[in-house]
Design an enzyme around this catalytic site. Structure first.
Site, PDB file in Angstrom:
ATOM      1  N   HIS A  61       1.092  -1.276   0.231  1.00 52.88           N
ATOM      2  CA  HIS A  61       0.405  -0.280  -0.246  1.00 52.88           C
ATOM      3  C   HIS A  61       1.017   1.079   0.019  1.00 52.88           C
ATOM      4  O   HIS A  61       1.783   1.754   0.954  1.00 52.88           O
ATOM      5  CB  HIS A  61      -0.903  -0.043   1.447  1.00 52.88           C
ATOM      6  CG  HIS A  61      -2.070  -1.434   1.615  1.00 52.88           C
ATOM      7  ND1 HIS A  61      -3.020  -1.060   1.051  1.00 52.88           N
ATOM      8  CD2 HIS A  61      -1.732  -2.475   1.504  1.00 52.88           C
ATOM      9  CE1 HIS A  61      -3.727  -2.233   0.858  1.00 52.88           C
ATOM     10  NE2 HIS A  61      -2.494  -3.589   1.569  1.00 52.88           N
ATOM     11  N   LEU A  62       0.924   2.300  -0.915  1.00 54.59           N
ATOM     12  CA  LEU A  62       2.106   3.485  -1.124  1.00 54.59           C
ATOM     13  C   LEU A  62       0.914   5.098  -0.859  1.00 54.59           C
ATOM     14  O   LEU A  62       1.093   5.871  -0.891  1.00 54.59           O
ATOM     15  CB  LEU A  62       2.187   2.762  -2.841  1.00 54.59           C
ATOM     16  CG  LEU A  62       3.194   2.249  -2.801  1.00 54.59           C
ATOM     17  CD1 LEU A  62       3.674   2.368  -4.639  1.00 54.59           C
ATOM     18  CD2 LEU A  62       4.659   2.644  -2.546  1.00 54.59           C
ATOM     19  N   ARG A  63      -0.271   4.512  -0.518  1.00 55.12           N
ATOM     20  CA  ARG A  63      -1.295   5.443   0.028  1.00 55.12           C
ATOM     21  C   ARG A  63      -1.601   6.790  -0.422  1.00 55.12           C
ATOM     22  O   ARG A  63      -2.302   7.677  -0.155  1.00 55.12           O
ATOM     23  CB  ARG A  63      -1.417   5.846   1.575  1.00 55.12           C
ATOM     24  CG  ARG A  63      -0.910   4.498   2.165  1.00 55.12           C
ATOM     25  CD  ARG A  63      -1.534   3.712   2.491  1.00 55.12           C
ATOM     26  NE  ARG A  63      -1.802   2.891   3.854  1.00 55.12           N
ATOM     27  CZ  ARG A  63      -2.422   1.893   4.450  1.00 55.12           C
ATOM     28  NH1 ARG A  63      -3.626   1.611   3.181  1.00 55.12           N
ATOM     29  NH2 ARG A  63      -2.334   1.016   5.469  1.00 55.12           N
ATOM     30  N   ASN A  93      -6.609   1.051  -2.590  1.00 53.33           N
ATOM     31  CA  ASN A  93      -7.478   1.605  -2.045  1.00 53.33           C
ATOM     32  C   ASN A  93      -7.261   2.922  -1.270  1.00 53.33           C
ATOM     33  O   ASN A  93      -6.262   3.334  -0.503  1.00 53.33           O
ATOM     34  CB  ASN A  93      -7.326   0.761  -0.963  1.00 53.33           C
ATOM     35  CG  ASN A  93      -6.134   0.431   0.037  1.00 53.33           C
ATOM     36  OD1 ASN A  93      -5.129   0.175  -0.688  1.00 53.33           O
ATOM     37  ND2 ASN A  93      -6.456  -0.064   1.838  1.00 53.33           N
ATOM     38  N   ASP A 151      -9.310  -5.777  -2.603  1.00 54.06           N
ATOM     39  CA  ASP A 151      -8.540  -5.037  -1.676  1.00 54.06           C
ATOM     40  C   ASP A 151      -8.661  -4.286  -0.176  1.00 54.06           C
ATOM     41  O   ASP A 151      -8.744  -3.504  -0.567  1.00 54.06           O
ATOM     42  CB  ASP A 151      -6.663  -5.767  -1.514  1.00 54.06           C
ATOM     43  CG  ASP A 151      -5.596  -5.380  -0.031  1.00 54.06           C
ATOM     44  OD1 ASP A 151      -6.089  -6.685  -0.016  1.00 54.06           O
ATOM     45  OD2 ASP A 151      -5.075  -4.965   0.386  1.00 54.06           O
ATOM     46  N   HIS A 178      -9.048  -9.836  -1.126  1.00 50.37           N
ATOM     47  CA  HIS A 178      -9.038  -9.907  -0.052  1.00 50.37           C
ATOM     48  C   HIS A 178     -10.225 -10.552   0.676  1.00 50.37           C
ATOM     49  O   HIS A 178     -11.315 -10.148  -0.013  1.00 50.37           O
ATOM     50  CB  HIS A 178      -8.925  -8.272   0.823  1.00 50.37           C
ATOM     51  CG  HIS A 178      -9.337  -8.346   2.342  1.00 50.37           C
ATOM     52  ND1 HIS A 178      -8.266  -7.964   2.678  1.00 50.37           N
ATOM     53  CD2 HIS A 178     -10.333  -8.363   2.508  1.00 50.37           C
ATOM     54  CE1 HIS A 178      -9.003  -7.334   4.373  1.00 50.37           C
ATOM     55  NE2 HIS A 178     -10.238  -7.988   4.091  1.00 50.37           N
ATOM     56  N   HIS A 231      -2.784 -12.349   1.504  1.00 50.00           N
ATOM     57  CA  HIS A 231      -2.835 -12.714   2.717  1.00 50.00           C
ATOM     58  C   HIS A 231      -3.447 -13.861   3.735  1.00 50.00           C
ATOM     59  O   HIS A 231      -3.955 -13.372   4.846  1.00 50.00           O
ATOM     60  CB  HIS A 231      -2.792 -11.437   3.216  1.00 50.00           C
ATOM     61  CG  HIS A 231      -3.896 -10.378   3.275  1.00 50.00           C
ATOM     62  ND1 HIS A 231      -4.989 -11.166   3.267  1.00 50.00           N
ATOM     63  CD2 HIS A 231      -3.911  -9.783   3.125  1.00 50.00           C
ATOM     64  CE1 HIS A 231      -5.751 -10.339   2.852  1.00 50.00           C
ATOM     65  NE2 HIS A 231      -5.425  -9.026   2.768  1.00 50.00           N
ATOM     66  N   ASP A 304       2.395  -7.304   2.528  1.00 45.49           N
ATOM     67  CA  ASP A 304       1.025  -6.534   2.531  1.00 45.49           C
ATOM     68  C   ASP A 304       1.452  -5.227   3.259  1.00 45.49           C
ATOM     69  O   ASP A 304       0.846  -4.706   4.309  1.00 45.49           O
ATOM     70  CB  ASP A 304      -0.059  -7.445   3.856  1.00 45.49           C
ATOM     71  CG  ASP A 304      -1.126  -6.102   4.151  1.00 45.49           C
ATOM     72  OD1 ASP A 304      -1.141  -5.518   2.927  1.00 45.49           O
ATOM     73  OD2 ASP A 304      -1.995  -7.184   4.547  1.00 45.49           O
ATOM     74  N   PHE A 322      -5.572  -1.161  10.453  1.00 41.54           N
ATOM     75  CA  PHE A 322      -5.208  -2.610  10.714  1.00 41.54           C
ATOM     76  C   PHE A 322      -4.251  -1.655   9.435  1.00 41.54           C
ATOM     77  O   PHE A 322      -4.520  -1.411   9.047  1.00 41.54           O
ATOM     78  CB  PHE A 322      -6.215  -3.420   9.963  1.00 41.54           C
ATOM     79  CG  PHE A 322      -7.772  -4.187  10.662  1.00 41.54           C
ATOM     80  CD1 PHE A 322      -7.176  -4.992  11.242  1.00 41.54           C
ATOM     81  CD2 PHE A 322      -8.978  -3.631   9.807  1.00 41.54           C
ATOM     82  CE1 PHE A 322      -8.429  -6.062  12.084  1.00 41.54           C
ATOM     83  CE2 PHE A 322      -9.821  -4.271  11.410  1.00 41.54           C
ATOM     84  CZ  PHE A 322      -9.893  -5.297  11.880  1.00 41.54           C
TER      85      PHE A 322
END
Length: 427
Positions: A61-63, A93, A151, A178, A231, A304, A322
């Site tokens: 996740h690079l946000r 996301n 995800d 996911h 995952h 992850d 999370f």
């Protein structure tokens, strides 16, 4: 431009180290040999350390866009480079979600501008990750989406997943899931087991993951689609994937370092640095994951990597989001706790962090063969250090491994023949 990597050690097929040199020309590997005699423009000194294919992580996740206070494309890829990764795949996301040609196009442009390693972005299965209207899978795949996932949330209706799989199969794309049945989560924040009882926290049952995988493998069979499970965390999930593979269904699966190294008994207090989804499960689940990785039921390892702000993670299990970071700690943790403890050989670990993810998704990376992209990781297998979250290149400090002593640290990372990370030796 010709570069020679000298004073390196290569891993042989018999899992032994031998001296080697690598000739790189125009971003490609031209020769790997005990001695390269050709004249070159540049010398890189591996200092008698291991040279391996660049690590690949298909789940990070690079946000960015929308969560830049947690991570950016620049900081996330710098973190990946420090961890020895040369190719990563970023989850969708973000805000906005890459669910249209316009939003994916902007993301691809930002990656081109800011990433220090190769980033292959996912697009979402559904608009806004809401599970309702499907994204235009063919158009997004043609534009450059790596694969398709929502995800962070499971696809709740079987028909939505089936139709997405059919569309993905028609254009040769993978559906990456996911797996979580929301009706079985019960607002849980940790594994429904010993730790939830001890800390008096609502638990997430293993069944919430495994039942959705069981549904999806049958849908994948019907759609003739490549279906990949994110995952994996439970022994039941491993069993379902193993049975599906035996039945000839196109299913693959990944496991995260924290699920291999930790289990619920490691959660001793209400510390949200141990809060991730799926949660740390029981010891029997951990053992099943290791067995699944060894026998090929689980194809490879993915971190992850999920950075959050320190203030968010200070809110305990009930209040914190999370996720933990993992790019800079993955290889040394796995080398220390799996290879040095004779659970995996070094070649098996590298295979599951390089060649296997590349093979599963048809990527031309993860090898040191002649003509392959010159993506290389130099690893000091003797170097020991304590993990220090305050030294991370990532903006995320959310790790349960702060202070752990590890061995086997990446000291140089090369992408397409260019050095993107080199450990600085302080005088």
């Amino acid at each position: 431009m010709k570069t020679k990597l000298t004073n390196a050690k290569c891993l042989t097929s018999s899992n032994e180290l031998e001296n080697c040199e690598v000739l790189i020309e125009d971003g490609k590997i031209r020769q790997v040999a005990p001695k390269v005699t050709e004249e070159v423009d540049q010398l890189l000194d591996a200092k008698n350390n291991l040279v391996a294919p660049g690590l690949i992580d298909v789940h990070i996740h690079l946000r960015e866009p929308g969560g830049e206070y947690k991570e950016t494309i620049q900081t996330g890829t710098q973190s990946a480079a420090r961890g020895g990764f040369t190719t990563v795949c970023s989850m969708p996301n973000t805000n906005p979600v890459p669910d249209s040609e316009a939003s994916l196009g902007k993301l691809l442009q930002k990656i081109e501008e800011d990433a220090v390693i190769r980033v292959l972005p996912y697009a979402s299965i559904t608009k806004g990750l809401k599970g309702e209207e499907r994204s235009d899978i063919k158009a997004l795949f043609d534009q450059g989406a790596f694969a398709f996932t929502d995800d962070g949330v499971g696809i709740q209706t079987a028909n939505q997943m089936l139709q997405a799989m059919k569309e993905a199969a028609a254009c040769g794309a993978a559906i990456v899931a996911h797996c979580e049945d929301n009706s079985l989560v019960y607002a849980g924040v940790t594994h429904d087991g010993e730790v939830s009882k001890r800390l008096n926290l609502p638990g997430i049952p293993s069944l919430s993951e495994s039942v959705q995988i069981a549904r999806d493998v049958l849908l994948a069979e019907a759609a003739d689609c490549h279906y990949h499970v994110c995952h994996v965390s439970t022994k039941e999930s491993v069993r379902v994937i193993r049975d599906a593979k035996k039945a000839g269904i196109k299913v693959t699966g990944e496991v995260s370092p924290h699920h291999l190294i930790l289990n619920e008994t490691d959660v001793t207090e209400n510390d949200a640095n141990f809060k991730m989804n799926p949660p740390l499960r029981g010891k029997d689940d951990q053992e099943a994951l290791i067995e699944g990785l060894l026998d090929g039921t689980l194809d490879f390892i993915a971190t992850d990597h999920a950075p959050h702000g320190e203030e968010e993670k200070a809110n305990g299990f009930l209040g914190a989001p999370f996720g933990i970071v993992g790019l800079e700690t993955a290889f040394p943790l796995l080398y220390t706790h799996l290879v040095q403890k004779n659970v995996l050989s070094l070649s098996e670990l590298l295979d599951r962090m390089t060649k296997k993810p590349a093979d599963v998704f048809g990527l031309p990376y993860g090898t040191m063969e002649e003509g392959a992209p010159a993506d290389l990781t130099i690893i000091d297998l003797e170097k020991t250090a304590k993990i220090d979250k305050y030294q991370f290149a990532s903006k995320g400090r959310n790790t349960p491994f702060h202070g752990w002593e590890v061995t086997g640290l990446p000291v140089m990372t090369i992408v397409n023949g260019e050095v993107v990370f080199e450990e600085k030796v302080h005088a």
